[in-house]
Design a protein around this motif. Structure first.
Motif: not given
Length: 344
Positions: A26-55
């Motif tokens: 990876y180039t230094a610019e590409e590495y830094q861009a991927i690293q910054n993108a991986l640090r971002q937390k996901l928004g609620p649009e990417y999170i799904s929920t389901r029922q587990a044991g015990g309600g």
């Protein structure tokens, strides 16, 4: 995204390419861009929920979303996953229904060689078909292992879900409505004219370079000079080899072209040139000795007096010629042709 059960750390079948998968840097610019993108937390649009044991409700990311995120961050050809091992832990038949548990070890590798590996588990309960139960459990185990391996790269691939404070905060943020589907952006028919045209043009160019490289003694995927390519198409390959051996000008051109060939071709061409030069020198020497011998034997009676390096010819003026040789005439044998034309 690439999927293969083999290791991608090296080239396959000796392919001559710029960089093998797993060895790209990876180039230094590409590495830094991927690293910054991986640090971002996901928004609620990417999170799904389901029922587990015990309600309780369990938050997770669907498999297709994780794959789409990995393709966006690393590129469709920038990562691969492989199944290192898969085990069927149990298959139970209870009251005519099958209960199956399968574990799978999945490895995710990037094109620069970095990788993460994790274990996934799949379960199938209550199905009447043994084959369908095994299929469901195996697929679920691989998907779970893939998601667990990808989340090790950063928050943007699901690692943030393990943070309980993040989950409490994300549940308070309202989700944005999904965008409407645009029929113009959907694939409605078979075939991609643009992709097919670009792929065909690339294949034709690679084939031309490969053929030209094979004819000129050059490795494939290396474009030959225009002049050498034109000369190589004028003659049959056998005629080209014969012309190079007997025509000095083509020999010089072949020597220039061989500068870009492999060392084996250079040594072969140099050896041919030395053999040709040796033959020419021996032939010239043989012709010179033959001319001297003819002059000695055909000289007039008054002028036939000569001294050579091996014998002496003396003729008296009275007409009775007397020939004196330092060696007998019978011992003077003409040298054989093969003694001078032997290859080095």
């Amino acid at each position: 995204m690439m999927h293969d059960s083999a290791d991608h750390s090296g080239c396959k079948n000796g392919e001559n390419i710029t960089a093998c998968f797993g060895q790209y840097r990876y180039t230094a610019e590409e590495y830094q861009a991927i690293q910054n993108a991986l640090r971002q937390k996901l928004g609620p649009e990417y999170i799904s929920t389901r029922q587990a044991g015990g309600g309780q409700k369990v938050c997770y990311i669907e498999g297709h979303r994780v794959i789409s995120l990995a393709n966006e961050l690393f590129g469709y050809n920038g990562w691969s996953h492989s199944i290192s091992q898969q085990n069927v832990d149990f298959v139970d038949l209870i009251n005519g229904k099958f209960y199956v548990g399968v574990s799978a070890f999945v490895k995710v590798q990037l094109k620069d060689g970095s990788f993460h590996e994790d274990v996934g588990y799949g379960v199938s309960e209550g199905q009447k078909s043994k084959a369908l139960s095994l299929e469901k459990a195996r697929k679920e185990a691989v998907t779970d292992g893939l998601k667990r391996a990808l989340k090790s790269f950063g928050n943007a691939l699901g690692n943030c879900i393990l943070n309980k404070q993040y989950l409490m905060a994300i549940n308070k943020i309202p989700k944005q409505p999904p965008p409407d589907l645009d029929p113009a952006e959907m694939k409605r028919s078979d075939g991609e004219p643009l992709v097919e045209r670009v792929r065909y043009s690339s294949l034709v160019q690679a084939d031309q370079w490969s053929r030209a490289g094979s004819e000129m003694g050059r490795p494939p995927l290396q474009q030959p000079p225009p002049q050498a390519e034109q000369e190589s198409t004028d003659l049959h390959p056998y005629q080209q080899e014969s012309a190079i051996k007997h025509d000095p000008s083509r020999t010089a051109n072949a020597a220039d072209v061989s500068l870009h060939s492999d060392p084996k071709q250079q040594r072969k061409l140099k050896q041919q040139q030395m053999q040709q030069k040796f033959r020419e020198q021996m032939l010239a020497k043989k012709m010179q000795e033959g001319q001297q011998l003819n002059v000695e034997l055909t000289a007039p009676p008054g002028d036939r007096r000569t001294n050579s390096g091996q014998g002496r010819l003396s003729i008296s003026g009275s007409g009775n010629a007397r020939i004196n040789h330092s060696t007998p005439v019978s011992s003077q044998v003409r040298p054989r042709e093969d003694e001078y034309l032997a290859d080095a």
